[in-house]
Design a protein around this motif. Sequence first.
Motif, PDB file in Angstrom:
ATOM      1  N   ALA A 167      27.210  36.901  42.100  1.00  0.00           N
ATOM      2  CA  ALA A 167      27.536  37.218  43.498  1.00  0.00           C
ATOM      3  C   ALA A 167      27.000  36.129  44.426  1.00  0.00           C
ATOM      4  O   ALA A 167      27.692  35.697  45.359  1.00  0.00           O
ATOM      5  CB  ALA A 167      26.959  38.573  43.879  1.00  0.00           C
ATOM      6  N   TYR A 168      25.791  35.685  44.171  1.00  0.00           N
ATOM      7  CA  TYR A 168      25.182  34.619  44.976  1.00  0.00           C
ATOM      8  C   TYR A 168      26.035  33.355  44.927  1.00  0.00           C
ATOM      9  O   TYR A 168      26.352  32.758  45.961  1.00  0.00           O
ATOM     10  CB  TYR A 168      23.758  34.347  44.484  1.00  0.00           C
ATOM     11  N   GLU A 169      26.414  32.955  43.716  1.00  0.00           N
ATOM     12  CA  GLU A 169      27.212  31.733  43.559  1.00  0.00           C
ATOM     13  C   GLU A 169      28.582  31.874  44.224  1.00  0.00           C
ATOM     14  O   GLU A 169      29.065  30.934  44.858  1.00  0.00           O
ATOM     15  CB  GLU A 169      27.349  31.388  42.080  1.00  0.00           C
ATOM     16  N   ALA A 170      29.206  33.024  44.106  1.00  0.00           N
ATOM     17  CA  ALA A 170      30.514  33.251  44.729  1.00  0.00           C
ATOM     18  C   ALA A 170      30.401  33.204  46.246  1.00  0.00           C
ATOM     19  O   ALA A 170      31.267  32.643  46.927  1.00  0.00           O
ATOM     20  CB  ALA A 170      31.096  34.586  44.273  1.00  0.00           C
ATOM     21  N   ALA A 171      29.339  33.773  46.782  1.00  0.00           N
ATOM     22  CA  ALA A 171      29.139  33.746  48.238  1.00  0.00           C
ATOM     23  C   ALA A 171      28.855  32.325  48.711  1.00  0.00           C
ATOM     24  O   ALA A 171      29.391  31.889  49.737  1.00  0.00           O
ATOM     25  CB  ALA A 171      28.010  34.685  48.636  1.00  0.00           C
ATOM     26  N   GLN A 172      28.034  31.603  47.973  1.00  0.00           N
ATOM     27  CA  GLN A 172      27.692  30.228  48.346  1.00  0.00           C
ATOM     28  C   GLN A 172      28.912  29.317  48.353  1.00  0.00           C
ATOM     29  O   GLN A 172      29.011  28.415  49.170  1.00  0.00           O
ATOM     30  CB  GLN A 172      26.624  29.665  47.402  1.00  0.00           C
ATOM     31  N   SER A 173      29.850  29.570  47.462  1.00  0.00           N
ATOM     32  CA  SER A 173      31.049  28.734  47.377  1.00  0.00           C
ATOM     33  C   SER A 173      32.157  29.215  48.315  1.00  0.00           C
ATOM     34  O   SER A 173      33.246  28.642  48.321  1.00  0.00           O
ATOM     35  CB  SER A 173      31.562  28.706  45.932  1.00  0.00           C
ATOM     36  N   GLY A 174      31.888  30.279  49.064  1.00  0.00           N
ATOM     37  CA  GLY A 174      32.879  30.794  50.003  1.00  0.00           C
ATOM     38  C   GLY A 174      33.943  31.661  49.347  1.00  0.00           C
ATOM     39  O   GLY A 174      34.949  31.982  49.973  1.00  0.00           O
ATOM     40  N   GLN A 175      33.720  32.066  48.115  1.00  0.00           N
ATOM     41  CA  GLN A 175      34.712  32.861  47.389  1.00  0.00           C
ATOM     42  C   GLN A 175      34.504  34.356  47.522  1.00  0.00           C
ATOM     43  O   GLN A 175      35.347  35.133  47.089  1.00  0.00           O
ATOM     44  CB  GLN A 175      34.695  32.476  45.908  1.00  0.00           C
ATOM     45  N   ALA A 176      33.367  34.783  48.108  1.00  0.00           N
ATOM     46  CA  ALA A 176      33.077  36.209  48.219  1.00  0.00           C
ATOM     47  C   ALA A 176      32.393  36.513  49.543  1.00  0.00           C
ATOM     48  O   ALA A 176      31.655  35.689  50.075  1.00  0.00           O
ATOM     49  CB  ALA A 176      32.186  36.668  47.065  1.00  0.00           C
ATOM     50  N   LEU A 177      32.659  37.713  50.022  1.00  0.00           N
ATOM     51  CA  LEU A 177      31.975  38.233  51.197  1.00  0.00           C
ATOM     52  C   LEU A 177      30.993  39.294  50.721  1.00  0.00           C
ATOM     53  O   LEU A 177      31.400  40.292  50.112  1.00  0.00           O
ATOM     54  CB  LEU A 177      32.982  38.855  52.173  1.00  0.00           C
TER      55      LEU A 177
END
Length: 139
Positions: free
Chosen positions: A30-40
């Motif tokens: 989740a952290y990586e997805a948020a950092q890459s702009g792929q998740a809210l």
Amino acid sequence: MGNVDEQPVGIDELLERVRAGYTRIEPQEAYEAAQSGQALLVDIRYAALRERDGLIPDALVVERNELEWRLDPQGSHRAPEATSHDLLVVVICNEGYASSLAAESLRRLGLHRATDLVGGFQAWRAEGLPVTSGAGAQA
């Protein structure tokens, strides 16, 4: 409503059924997805928990009772971040129980990629992922 002949379901069984309908996400992913702009990331914990334990940086804070209204891309009360039904929304509660039910509710609204964080905020913090002070947290 359900069929009159259906037997009541306990919360543990309901959680199993709900979680069988989607893939939950682990804190690091989740952290990586948020950092890459792929998740809210969406924090639905109540104010006292946010103040006590802190906040996840850049997570959208939405009280649980407002969640569907704030994340419905077609809603008149939507948050600016609620841009599409294709958005990967990761719902975060304190320990990963209420967030499962919340994610299911978002999926019923058409947010087909909605999921929740395994273990909730407590698992996020235990992984050593970023947390900021909860003092002055906004609701």
